[in-house]
Design a protein around this motif. Structure first.
Motif, PDB file in Angstrom:
ATOM      1  N   THR A 104       0.834  -1.199   0.000  1.00 56.31           N
ATOM      2  CA  THR A 104       0.000   0.000   0.000  1.00 56.31           C
ATOM      3  C   THR A 104       0.868   1.248   0.000  1.00 56.31           C
ATOM      4  O   THR A 104       0.589   2.206  -0.724  1.00 56.31           O
ATOM      5  N   MET A 105       1.922   1.249   0.795  1.00 60.66           N
ATOM      6  CA  MET A 105       2.813   2.395   0.845  1.00 60.66           C
ATOM      7  C   MET A 105       3.533   2.575  -0.495  1.00 60.66           C
ATOM      8  O   MET A 105       3.717   3.691  -0.964  1.00 60.66           O
ATOM      9  N   LYS A 106       3.901   1.487  -1.131  1.00 53.74           N
ATOM     10  CA  LYS A 106       4.542   1.544  -2.447  1.00 53.74           C
ATOM     11  C   LYS A 106       3.591   2.189  -3.461  1.00 53.74           C
ATOM     12  O   LYS A 106       3.990   3.036  -4.253  1.00 53.74           O
ATOM     13  N   SER A 107       2.322   1.817  -3.406  1.00 53.37           N
ATOM     14  CA  SER A 107       1.317   2.397  -4.292  1.00 53.37           C
ATOM     15  C   SER A 107       1.157   3.894  -4.031  1.00 53.37           C
ATOM     16  O   SER A 107       1.072   4.691  -4.965  1.00 53.37           O
ATOM     17  N   ALA A 108       1.142   4.272  -2.755  1.00 56.20           N
ATOM     18  CA  ALA A 108       0.985   5.680  -2.399  1.00 56.20           C
ATOM     19  C   ALA A 108       2.186   6.510  -2.826  1.00 56.20           C
ATOM     20  O   ALA A 108       2.039   7.675  -3.209  1.00 56.20           O
ATOM     21  N   VAL A 109       3.383   5.935  -2.783  1.00 51.49           N
ATOM     22  CA  VAL A 109       4.584   6.659  -3.208  1.00 51.49           C
ATOM     23  C   VAL A 109       4.438   7.107  -4.659  1.00 51.49           C
ATOM     24  O   VAL A 109       4.670   8.276  -4.994  1.00 51.49           O
ATOM     25  N   TYR A 110       4.031   6.196  -5.523  1.00 51.30           N
ATOM     26  CA  TYR A 110       3.954   6.534  -6.945  1.00 51.30           C
ATOM     27  C   TYR A 110       2.711   7.331  -7.302  1.00 51.30           C
ATOM     28  O   TYR A 110       2.665   7.964  -8.352  1.00 51.30           O
ATOM     29  N   ALA A 111       1.724   7.334  -6.428  1.00 49.93           N
ATOM     30  CA  ALA A 111       0.559   8.180  -6.658  1.00 49.93           C
ATOM     31  C   ALA A 111       0.823   9.609  -6.185  1.00 49.93           C
ATOM     32  O   ALA A 111       0.351  10.566  -6.804  1.00 49.93           O
ATOM     33  N   LEU A 112       1.585   9.771  -5.126  1.00 51.65           N
ATOM     34  CA  LEU A 112       1.851  11.098  -4.564  1.00 51.65           C
ATOM     35  C   LEU A 112       3.011  11.838  -5.219  1.00 51.65           C
ATOM     36  O   LEU A 112       3.057  13.065  -5.176  1.00 51.65           O
ATOM     37  N   ALA A 113       3.959  11.122  -5.797  1.00 53.18           N
ATOM     38  CA  ALA A 113       5.159  11.767  -6.357  1.00 53.18           C
ATOM     39  C   ALA A 113       4.825  12.876  -7.372  1.00 53.18           C
ATOM     40  O   ALA A 113       5.363  13.983  -7.255  1.00 53.18           O
ATOM     41  N   PRO A 114       3.941  12.644  -8.356  1.00 51.43           N
ATOM     42  CA  PRO A 114       3.631  13.744  -9.280  1.00 51.43           C
ATOM     43  C   PRO A 114       2.910  14.904  -8.599  1.00 51.43           C
ATOM     44  O   PRO A 114       3.115  16.054  -8.964  1.00 51.43           O
ATOM     45  N   LEU A 115       2.068  14.619  -7.598  1.00 52.97           N
ATOM     46  CA  LEU A 115       1.384  15.685  -6.879  1.00 52.97           C
ATOM     47  C   LEU A 115       2.383  16.602  -6.201  1.00 52.97           C
ATOM     48  O   LEU A 115       2.236  17.824  -6.239  1.00 52.97           O
ATOM     49  N   ILE A 116       3.389  16.022  -5.602  1.00 53.02           N
ATOM     50  CA  ILE A 116       4.395  16.819  -4.898  1.00 53.02           C
ATOM     51  C   ILE A 116       5.254  17.592  -5.886  1.00 53.02           C
ATOM     52  O   ILE A 116       5.525  18.773  -5.717  1.00 53.02           O
ATOM     53  N   LEU A 117       5.664  16.937  -6.941  1.00 53.32           N
ATOM     54  CA  LEU A 117       6.556  17.581  -7.912  1.00 53.32           C
ATOM     55  C   LEU A 117       5.876  18.717  -8.671  1.00 53.32           C
ATOM     56  O   LEU A 117       6.500  19.751  -8.921  1.00 53.32           O
ATOM     57  N   PHE A 118       4.604  18.546  -9.011  1.00 53.56           N
ATOM     58  CA  PHE A 118       3.922  19.552  -9.826  1.00 53.56           C
ATOM     59  C   PHE A 118       2.920  20.388  -9.037  1.00 53.56           C
ATOM     60  O   PHE A 118       2.097  21.085  -9.629  1.00 53.56           O
ATOM     61  N   SER A 119       2.977  20.361  -7.713  1.00 50.61           N
ATOM     62  CA  SER A 119       2.043  21.142  -6.904  1.00 50.61           C
ATOM     63  C   SER A 119       2.236  22.640  -7.102  1.00 50.61           C
ATOM     64  O   SER A 119       1.312  23.424  -6.918  1.00 50.61           O
ATOM     65  N   ARG A 120       3.407  23.023  -7.497  1.00 50.47           N
ATOM     66  CA  ARG A 120       3.669  24.453  -7.742  1.00 50.47           C
ATOM     67  C   ARG A 120       2.779  24.997  -8.860  1.00 50.47           C
ATOM     68  O   ARG A 120       2.385  26.154  -8.818  1.00 50.47           O
ATOM     69  N   ALA A 121       2.426  24.157  -9.827  1.00 51.11           N
ATOM     70  CA  ALA A 121       1.531  24.590 -10.907  1.00 51.11           C
ATOM     71  C   ALA A 121       0.171  24.981 -10.352  1.00 51.11           C
ATOM     72  O   ALA A 121      -0.449  25.947 -10.817  1.00 51.11           O
ATOM     73  N   VAL A 122      -0.299  24.270  -9.357  1.00 49.34           N
ATOM     74  CA  VAL A 122      -1.580  24.602  -8.735  1.00 49.34           C
ATOM     75  C   VAL A 122      -1.456  25.924  -7.984  1.00 49.34           C
ATOM     76  O   VAL A 122      -2.338  26.781  -8.073  1.00 49.34           O
ATOM     77  N   LEU A 123      -0.356  26.102  -7.263  1.00 49.40           N
ATOM     78  CA  LEU A 123      -0.147  27.336  -6.507  1.00 49.40           C
ATOM     79  C   LEU A 123       0.013  28.545  -7.419  1.00 49.40           C
ATOM     80  O   LEU A 123      -0.332  29.661  -7.044  1.00 49.40           O
ATOM     81  N   LEU A 124       0.534  28.320  -8.622  1.00 46.52           N
ATOM     82  CA  LEU A 124       0.696  29.419  -9.582  1.00 46.52           C
ATOM     83  C   LEU A 124      -0.599  29.714 -10.337  1.00 46.52           C
ATOM     84  O   LEU A 124      -0.654  30.666 -11.102  1.00 46.52           O
ATOM     85  N   GLY A 125      -1.612  28.881 -10.156  1.00 46.88           N
ATOM     86  CA  GLY A 125      -2.910  29.124 -10.779  1.00 46.88           C
ATOM     87  C   GLY A 125      -3.035  28.607 -12.199  1.00 46.88           C
ATOM     88  O   GLY A 125      -3.835  29.132 -12.974  1.00 46.88           O
ATOM     89  N   VAL A 126      -2.279  27.602 -12.578  1.00 37.90           N
ATOM     90  CA  VAL A 126      -2.389  27.017 -13.909  1.00 37.90           C
ATOM     91  C   VAL A 126      -3.759  26.351 -14.034  1.00 37.90           C
ATOM     92  O   VAL A 126      -4.176  25.588 -13.162  1.00 37.90           O
ATOM     93  N   SER A 127      -4.462  26.650 -15.111  1.00 39.73           N
ATOM     94  CA  SER A 127      -5.810  26.131 -15.307  1.00 39.73           C
ATOM     95  C   SER A 127      -5.821  24.608 -15.326  1.00 39.73           C
ATOM     96  O   SER A 127      -4.985  23.980 -15.966  1.00 39.73           O
ATOM     97  N   PHE A 128      -6.756  24.039 -14.628  1.00 43.58           N
ATOM     98  CA  PHE A 128      -7.001  22.598 -14.569  1.00 43.58           C
ATOM     99  C   PHE A 128      -5.841  21.790 -13.994  1.00 43.58           C
ATOM    100  O   PHE A 128      -5.878  20.563 -14.048  1.00 43.58           O
TER     101      PHE A 128
END
Length: 182
Positions: A104-128
Motif C-alpha cells: 500500500t505504501m509503495k502504491s501511495a509513493v507513486y501516486a503522490l510523487a507527481p502531486l508533490i513535484l507539480f504542486s507548484r503549478a496549482v499554486l501558480l494558478g495554472v488552469s485545470f
C-alpha cells in the motif's frame, strides 16, 4: 499514441516497480520531495520576488530558508505518505486484502510523487492543474492496487476512486476552489 498503448506501458512499468524493494521507492519519494522543496525556495529567488536583502544577510537568508523549507517538506511529505497509505489501506480492507502495508505504501509513493513535484503549478494558478493532478493520482492508485495488490480491475477502481474522493475532499480548495470563485 493510443490509450491502449499508454495503459499497457503503465501496467508494464508498475510490474517492474513491484519487483523493487520499498526502500528504493522511499528514496525516490524523498528525493522528489527534496527537489520540490528546493525548487519551491529557489523560484522566488530566480524570479526576483524574494525579500530585498543584500550581502551576507542575503546568503544566510537563502541558506536558512532552503534548510527550513527542506526539513518542512520532508516532514510534511512523510505525514502525507502515511496518511494517504492509511486511507488507501482502509479502503483495501473493504475488498478483502490480505497483503502487507508495504504494498500500500509503495502504491501511495507513486501516486503522490507527481502531486508533490507539480504542486507548484496549482499554486501558480495554472488552469485545470489541480484536476489533472487528481486524475493522475487516481490512475496511479488504480495501477498500484491492481498490480501491487493483485486485485481485480473493479476492486482496484473502487479503491482508487474512494481514495481519490477523500483526497479531493481535503484538497478541494486547490482542485475545484478556483471555479467556485467564477
Amino acid at each position: 499514441m493510443s490509450t491502449g498503448t499508454i495503459i499497457t506501458g503503465l501496467r508494464h512499468r508498475f510490474r517492474q516497480l513491484n519487483e523493487k524493494p520499498l526502500r528504493d521507492d522511499l528514496i525516490f519519494y524523498f528525493a522528489i520531495i527534496a527537489v520540490a522543496s528546493v525548487l519551491f525556495m529557489a523560484l522566488p529567488l530566480l524570479t526576483g520576488e524574494a525579500a530585498e536583502t543584500d550581502g551576507m544577510h542575503r546568503a544566510w537568508f537563502i541558506v536558512a530558508g532552503t534548510l527550513i523549507v527542506l526539513v518542512q517538506g520532508l516532514i510534511t511529505g512523510a505525514v502525507a505518505l502515511l496518511a494517504v497509505s492509511l486511507v488507501e489501506h482502509f479502503f483495501l480492507l473493504f475488498v478483502d486484502v490480505h497483503r502487507e502495508f508495504e504494498k500500500t505504501m509503495k502504491s501511495a509513493v507513486y501516486a503522490l510523487a507527481p502531486l508533490i513535484l507539480f504542486s507548484r503549478a496549482v499554486l501558480l494558478g495554472v488552469s485545470f492543474a489541480g484536476l489533472l493532478l487528481l486524475a493522475w493520482f487516481c490512475l496511479s492508485t488504480y495501477f498500484g492496487v491492481w498490480i501491487f495488490h493483485e486485485k481485480s480491475k473493479d476492486r482496484a477502481v473502487f479503491v482508487a476512486l474512494a481514495t481519490d474522493a477523500i483526497l479531493a475532499f481535503y484538497l478541494h480548495r486547490w482542485t475545484v476552489g478556483p471555479w467556485l470563485a467564477l
